[in-house]
Write a protein that holds these residues in place. Structure first.
Motif, PDB file in Angstrom:
ATOM      1  N   SER A  29       1.733  -1.616   0.134  1.00 56.51           N
ATOM      2  CA  SER A  29      -0.257   0.217  -0.067  1.00 56.51           C
ATOM      3  C   SER A  29       1.074   0.815   0.106  1.00 56.51           C
ATOM      4  CB  SER A  29      -0.498   0.419   1.025  1.00 56.51           C
ATOM      5  OG  SER A  29      -0.243   0.195   1.947  1.00 56.51           O
ATOM      6  N   GLU A  30       0.375   2.871  -0.898  1.00 53.90           N
ATOM      7  CA  GLU A  30       0.823   3.133  -0.106  1.00 53.90           C
ATOM      8  C   GLU A  30      -0.046   4.517  -0.087  1.00 53.90           C
ATOM      9  OE1 GLU A  30       3.273   4.836  -3.682  1.00 53.90           O
ATOM     10  OE2 GLU A  30       3.036   2.107  -4.754  1.00 53.90           O
ATOM     11  N   ILE A  41       1.963  17.343   5.332  1.00 54.87           N
ATOM     12  CA  ILE A  41       2.124  17.949   6.742  1.00 54.87           C
ATOM     13  C   ILE A  41       3.098  19.296   6.167  1.00 54.87           C
ATOM     14  CG2 ILE A  41       3.282  17.421   9.308  1.00 54.87           C
ATOM     15  CD1 ILE A  41       3.398  14.601   8.860  1.00 54.87           C
ATOM     16  N   ASP A  42       4.285  19.227   6.955  1.00 52.77           N
ATOM     17  CA  ASP A  42       5.049  20.244   5.770  1.00 52.77           C
ATOM     18  C   ASP A  42       5.943  20.471   4.897  1.00 52.77           C
ATOM     19  OD1 ASP A  42       5.192  21.151   8.323  1.00 52.77           O
ATOM     20  OD2 ASP A  42       6.092  20.951   9.436  1.00 52.77           O
ATOM     21  N   GLU A  43       5.122  18.621   4.131  1.00 48.49           N
ATOM     22  CA  GLU A  43       5.696  18.756   2.285  1.00 48.49           C
ATOM     23  C   GLU A  43       5.003  17.292   2.633  1.00 48.49           C
ATOM     24  OE1 GLU A  43       9.702  17.363   2.068  1.00 48.49           O
ATOM     25  OE2 GLU A  43       9.662  16.619   4.086  1.00 48.49           O
ATOM     26  N   LYS A  44       4.694  17.147   0.621  1.00 48.46           N
ATOM     27  CA  LYS A  44       3.806  16.098   0.887  1.00 48.46           C
ATOM     28  C   LYS A  44       5.210  14.692   1.162  1.00 48.46           C
ATOM     29  CE  LYS A  44       0.530  17.644  -2.091  1.00 48.46           C
ATOM     30  NZ  LYS A  44       0.095  16.902  -3.813  1.00 48.46           N
ATOM     31  N   ILE A  45       4.363  13.665   1.131  1.00 49.99           N
ATOM     32  CA  ILE A  45       4.682  12.323   1.969  1.00 49.99           C
ATOM     33  C   ILE A  45       4.281  11.205   1.463  1.00 49.99           C
ATOM     34  CG2 ILE A  45       5.162  10.131   3.361  1.00 49.99           C
ATOM     35  CD1 ILE A  45       6.110  13.317   5.299  1.00 49.99           C
ATOM     36  N   ILE A  46       4.414   9.750   0.431  1.00 46.85           N
ATOM     37  CA  ILE A  46       4.077   9.056   0.759  1.00 46.85           C
ATOM     38  C   ILE A  46       4.558   7.654   1.672  1.00 46.85           C
ATOM     39  CG2 ILE A  46       4.466   7.125  -1.463  1.00 46.85           C
ATOM     40  CD1 ILE A  46       3.883   9.549  -3.550  1.00 46.85           C
ATOM     41  N   ALA A  79       6.863  14.300  -3.468  1.00 40.84           N
ATOM     42  CA  ALA A  79       6.721  13.517  -2.542  1.00 40.84           C
ATOM     43  C   ALA A  79       7.758  12.758  -2.234  1.00 40.84           C
ATOM     44  CB  ALA A  79       5.202  12.796  -2.357  1.00 40.84           C
ATOM     45  N   LYS A  80       8.232  13.274  -0.897  1.00 42.00           N
ATOM     46  CA  LYS A  80       9.282  12.023  -0.155  1.00 42.00           C
ATOM     47  C   LYS A  80       8.825  10.949   0.581  1.00 42.00           C
ATOM     48  CE  LYS A  80      12.148  12.098   3.565  1.00 42.00           C
ATOM     49  NZ  LYS A  80      12.916  12.778   5.397  1.00 42.00           N
ATOM     50  N   GLU A  81       9.467   9.555   0.324  1.00 43.61           N
ATOM     51  CA  GLU A  81       8.780   8.049  -0.593  1.00 43.61           C
ATOM     52  C   GLU A  81       9.560   8.112   2.017  1.00 43.61           C
ATOM     53  OE1 GLU A  81       9.026   5.734  -2.445  1.00 43.61           O
ATOM     54  OE2 GLU A  81       7.621   7.053  -4.542  1.00 43.61           O
TER      55      GLU A  81
END
Length: 292
Positions: A150-151, A156-161, A255-257
């Motif tokens: 799943s992803e 939050i402060d930046e997009k995260i995956i 986005a940061k994974e």
């Protein structure tokens, strides 16, 4: 007489052939309505966290609306599902709120007609336990049923995956059925490995083992999901079948994974500070807020 017997045999054989070759679509779109019983949810959150200032609703809870509603779209094919918030300009496909009882207790009441101002207040109240960060509520859920991964994309402060394996749920089948969005659905009761109780209604008429907010593991699509402890319900309101395959265009390339464990470490010393040293409980609370 012989001619009648031959006709009867052909009818029977034709019926069996049709049944064996019945077509069940495995690609389509499902519109879901999410109902959060905000007043009950906020009271339970405050009780759980013993008045933790970061979790406090700065207002009179009695003046909160009983519930707030939002809409999601889930696209699916044989091996994947993708769930995103419905565009604000898309007409709502609302249905009457459904009540599911557990041990004589209701998981939610009937929704009243609320104006937009009241709905906004409910949504804002529901997100204040995230230290006022409402962006976290705008999430995209992707699950690969075949690889059981799943992803979740959020901000939050930046997009995260957040990348993780699909959660394991132990399902127990019941003999209760109900119709949801025109499909006969069977009720199952489930529990996650962290002992979160779930109620799901699935239909075998959509033979895809998926559902809203990364649920699945059943012999058909979940069209109704109730999380009594969190006072949250998801109900399908419309199903549309297509020939379109899912794409990866939903991902933000910037986005940061990270893994679920990395996400837990990121938040455990900030938003959930002061909750004690029970790491298992902290993890469950963080992941619940992210997923559901």
């Amino acid at each position: 007489m012989t001619r009648l017997l031959i006709c009867f045999a052909l009818i029977v054989l034709g019926t069996d052939s049709f049944a064996q070759n019945s077509y069940f679509a495995t690609k389509g779109t499902i519109h879901f309505e999410k109902v959060v019983y905000t007043k009950a949810r906020m009271r339970e959150l405050m009780a759980k966290h013993n008045g933790n200032r970061g979790m406090m609703y700065m207002g009179n809870i009695d003046e909160m609306p009983e519930s707030s509603t939002s809409n999601f779209v889930l696209k699916f094919d044989q091996n994947q599902t993708l769930m995103q918030p419905e565009a604000e300009d898309t007409p709502s496909k609302s249905s009457a709120a459904k009540v599911v009882t557990t041990n004589g207790r209701s998981s939610g009441g009937t929704r009243g007609n609320m104006g937009s101002a009241q709905k906004n207040r409910g949504n804002n109240a529901n997100s204040r336990f995230m230290r006022g960060n409402g962006k976290m509520g705008d999430k995209t859920y992707f699950q690969n049923i075949k690889s059981k991964t799943s992803e979740i994309q959020l901000q939050i402060d930046e997009k995260i995956i957040i990348k993780d394996s699909l959660q394991d749920v132990t399902w127990r089948f019941t003999d209760e059925f109900r119709t949801i969005a025109g499909y006969e659905c069977r009720r199952v009761n489930g529990a996650t490995k962290d002992s979160l109780y779930l109620i799901a209604f699935y239909t075998e008429e959509i033979p895809v083992s998926g559902g809203p907010v990364l649920t699945g593991g059943l012999p058909g699509m979940i069209l109704g999901l109730v999380i009594p402890e969190m006072h949250i319900n998801y109900w399908a309101t419309e199903v549309e079948f297509t020939n379109d395959a899912l794409s990866n265009s939903w991902k933000d390339k910037k986005a940061k994974e990270m893994t679920a464990n990395d996400f837990f470490k990121l938040l455990s010393n900030t938003m959930f500070r002061g909750r004690g040293n029970n790491e298992s409980l902290q993890r469950r609370q963080i992941l619940e807020q992210v997923i559901y």
